[in-house]
Each structure stands twice: as structure tokens, then as C-alpha cells.
Scaffold this motif. Sequence first.
Motif, PDB file in Angstrom:
ATOM      1  N   ILE A  31       0.843  -1.201   0.000  1.00  0.00           N
ATOM      2  CA  ILE A  31       0.000   0.000   0.000  1.00  0.00           C
ATOM      3  C   ILE A  31       0.879   1.251   0.000  1.00  0.00           C
ATOM      4  N   ASP A  32       1.925   1.251   0.830  1.00  0.00           N
ATOM      5  CA  ASP A  32       2.813   2.409   0.922  1.00  0.00           C
ATOM      6  C   ASP A  32       3.597   2.630  -0.372  1.00  0.00           C
TER       7      ASP A  32
ATOM      8  N   LYS B 150      -4.022   1.834  -4.156  1.00  0.00           N
ATOM      9  CA  LYS B 150      -3.956   1.762  -2.691  1.00  0.00           C
ATOM     10  C   LYS B 150      -5.300   1.353  -2.119  1.00  0.00           C
TER      11      LYS B 150
END
Length: 152
Positions: free
Chosen positions: A45-46, A54
Motif C-alpha cells: 500500500i505504501d 492503494k
Amino acid sequence: MKKILVMIVPLMLFCQGCSLDTYFIIQMFKAKITVAEAMKVKDDIDMAVNPAKKSEIFSALKKKMIKIDNVKVKRVINSSNIDYDFCVVVEAEYEKGQVECYVHSKEVSTIADIEAGITSINCVGDFSKFFTSVEDTFLKIEMTNSNISILR
């Protein structure tokens, strides 16, 4: 497909008629992941640049349950989640360190038997969300609808 449906519908009706929690049946079919696997998804996600990507990764994670085995209870606190009265806080290990997990459960009698710093538990619950500190140095995971079993 019809055979499965014929089996599931009476089972759910039986559970509701006997005052059993039908959510327990749903839990049997949900995918379970470890804290380490959830942290890998957090890294994905980061790393994603596209906000839609995301959101897609996060939505997939919310459909899973997190399973934590043989972890010592750090403390029991009043819940900040409006749907729960109490919260069990544990620290789970993963390759980069520890993650503080906030385990929300409606099993008040089980939570009442927990002694902070002494009791070890197994738990499984729905992934709810990540919390990150201001400096992004400390991460927390919130779990809801959790089942807690005390190890002696």
C-alpha cells in the motif's frame, strides 16, 4: 451450487433459531493471514503511487482476518471503538520488529479472565485498520469481531 445452498441456508436458520452467532459460520470461510503478511500488504500500500491501487489493496485486506498465535497480553483497556466495551492490546512480532494490535471482542467474560503481562492468548479477528504514529515509526493494527482463546 444448489447442493451447497441447500446445506448452508438450513444451517444458518438453525444457528439463528438456537441463538448462535451466525458470524461464526462466516468466519470459517474467510481467509486468514498473519501479522507479518498484513505488514507486507501495508508495504505494498505504501509503495503504490496510484491512490486507486492503494484503495483496491486496502479493500482486499479488509476482507481478510488476522490470526495471532501465542502472544502475551500487554494490557486490557476500555475500547475507543464505539461498538465494543473493552480492548485487549498485544504486541505481535514480524521481521522488522513489533506491531501493537488492538483486539476488540464482545467476549467480556473471556477478557475478564485475562491478566496483563501474564496471560497468553490466541486470537483471530477481522482486519479493521492501520494506525501510524506522526513520525511513521510505530504502527498499530485494529482487529474487530475477534475471537480470543486463553492459553494456560
